[in-house]
Scaffold this motif. Structure first.
Motif, PDB file in Angstrom:
ATOM      1  N   THR A  13       0.845  -1.189   0.000  1.00  0.00           N
ATOM      2  CA  THR A  13       0.000   0.000   0.000  1.00  0.00           C
ATOM      3  C   THR A  13       0.881   1.239   0.000  1.00  0.00           C
ATOM      4  O   THR A  13       1.766   1.370   0.836  1.00  0.00           O
ATOM      5  CB  THR A  13      -0.903   0.019   1.252  1.00  0.00           C
ATOM      6  N   ILE A  14       0.605   2.137  -0.931  1.00  0.00           N
ATOM      7  CA  ILE A  14       1.374   3.379  -1.039  1.00  0.00           C
ATOM      8  C   ILE A  14       0.388   4.529  -1.191  1.00  0.00           C
ATOM      9  O   ILE A  14      -0.566   4.440  -1.967  1.00  0.00           O
ATOM     10  CB  ILE A  14       2.312   3.349  -2.262  1.00  0.00           C
ATOM     11  N   ILE A  15       0.617   5.597  -0.452  1.00  0.00           N
ATOM     12  CA  ILE A  15      -0.115   6.839  -0.645  1.00  0.00           C
ATOM     13  C   ILE A  15       0.861   7.766  -1.359  1.00  0.00           C
ATOM     14  O   ILE A  15       1.959   8.011  -0.873  1.00  0.00           O
ATOM     15  CB  ILE A  15      -0.545   7.485   0.688  1.00  0.00           C
ATOM     16  N   ILE A  22      -3.806  13.328  -4.475  1.00  0.00           N
ATOM     17  CA  ILE A  22      -3.375  12.237  -3.609  1.00  0.00           C
ATOM     18  C   ILE A  22      -4.055  10.941  -4.062  1.00  0.00           C
ATOM     19  O   ILE A  22      -5.271  10.910  -4.269  1.00  0.00           O
ATOM     20  CB  ILE A  22      -3.713  12.543  -2.149  1.00  0.00           C
ATOM     21  N   TYR A  23      -3.250   9.884  -4.197  1.00  0.00           N
ATOM     22  CA  TYR A  23      -3.740   8.594  -4.677  1.00  0.00           C
ATOM     23  C   TYR A  23      -3.354   7.472  -3.731  1.00  0.00           C
ATOM     24  O   TYR A  23      -2.345   7.548  -3.033  1.00  0.00           O
ATOM     25  CB  TYR A  23      -3.130   8.267  -6.052  1.00  0.00           C
ATOM     26  N   LEU A  24      -4.149   6.410  -3.769  1.00  0.00           N
ATOM     27  CA  LEU A  24      -3.819   5.167  -3.115  1.00  0.00           C
ATOM     28  C   LEU A  24      -3.353   4.213  -4.202  1.00  0.00           C
ATOM     29  O   LEU A  24      -4.038   4.031  -5.212  1.00  0.00           O
ATOM     30  CB  LEU A  24      -5.044   4.582  -2.407  1.00  0.00           C
ATOM     31  N   VAL A  25      -2.181   3.634  -4.004  1.00  0.00           N
ATOM     32  CA  VAL A  25      -1.663   2.628  -4.924  1.00  0.00           C
ATOM     33  C   VAL A  25      -1.635   1.321  -4.135  1.00  0.00           C
ATOM     34  O   VAL A  25      -0.968   1.224  -3.108  1.00  0.00           O
ATOM     35  CB  VAL A  25      -0.247   2.993  -5.428  1.00  0.00           C
ATOM     36  N   SER A  30      -5.976  -2.166 -10.358  1.00  0.00           N
ATOM     37  CA  SER A  30      -5.315  -2.125 -11.659  1.00  0.00           C
ATOM     38  C   SER A  30      -4.608  -0.791 -11.903  1.00  0.00           C
ATOM     39  O   SER A  30      -3.666  -0.730 -12.677  1.00  0.00           O
ATOM     40  CB  SER A  30      -6.331  -2.383 -12.766  1.00  0.00           C
ATOM     41  N   THR A  31      -5.071   0.273 -11.268  1.00  0.00           N
ATOM     42  CA  THR A  31      -4.463   1.592 -11.422  1.00  0.00           C
ATOM     43  C   THR A  31      -4.490   2.305 -10.078  1.00  0.00           C
ATOM     44  O   THR A  31      -5.136   1.839  -9.141  1.00  0.00           O
ATOM     45  CB  THR A  31      -5.241   2.469 -12.440  1.00  0.00           C
ATOM     46  N   LYS A  32      -3.808   3.430 -10.012  1.00  0.00           N
ATOM     47  CA  LYS A  32      -3.880   4.239  -8.798  1.00  0.00           C
ATOM     48  C   LYS A  32      -5.324   4.736  -8.645  1.00  0.00           C
ATOM     49  O   LYS A  32      -6.034   4.928  -9.624  1.00  0.00           O
ATOM     50  CB  LYS A  32      -2.884   5.387  -8.854  1.00  0.00           C
TER      51      LYS A  32
END
Length: 111
Positions: A13-15, A22-25, A30-32
């Motif tokens: 998990t990456i912010i 701001i995105y959650l990866v 499949s994508t941010k």
């Protein structure tokens, strides 16, 4: 004698911030994913509620504004693409996230 090979998938998990948004990866998606969509899927009812959760300092509202605008546009598109009578923003956000997870699940099924 038999052997069993079990592969364990580790969640990552990456912010991240990209172009002011701001995105959650998450490796399940499949994508941010815009972070505001995740928070709305979790039940946050309003943008103001999210901003107040972070703090009352106006800098937080300014930091989140591009992400709020993006999530509103995305949710409006999801709403327009499907039947939306009486469906909450939370449900639209959940539908959006399910599509992102579904794309990954379909990819794994091909192998």
């Amino acid at each position: 004698m038999s052997s069993c090979n079990i592969t364990k998938k580790i969640s990552k998990t990456i912010i991240k911030m990209e172009k002011g948004k701001i995105y959650l990866v998450l490796n399940s998606f499949s994508t941010k994913v815009p972070i505001m969509l995740v928070l709305k899927a979790m039940g946050m009812q309003s943008d103001q509620e999210v901003v107040q959760m972070l703090g009352r300092d106006p800098q937080y509202a300014n930091l989140l504004l591009p992400s709020i605008e993006e999530s509103d546009q995305t949710l409006q598109k999801v709403k327009n693409d499907g039947a939306s009578n009486g469906v909450s923003y939370q449900q639209h956000a959940l539908d959006y996230l399910q599509q992102k997870v579904g794309l990954i699940a379909n990819t794994y099924q091909k192998f």
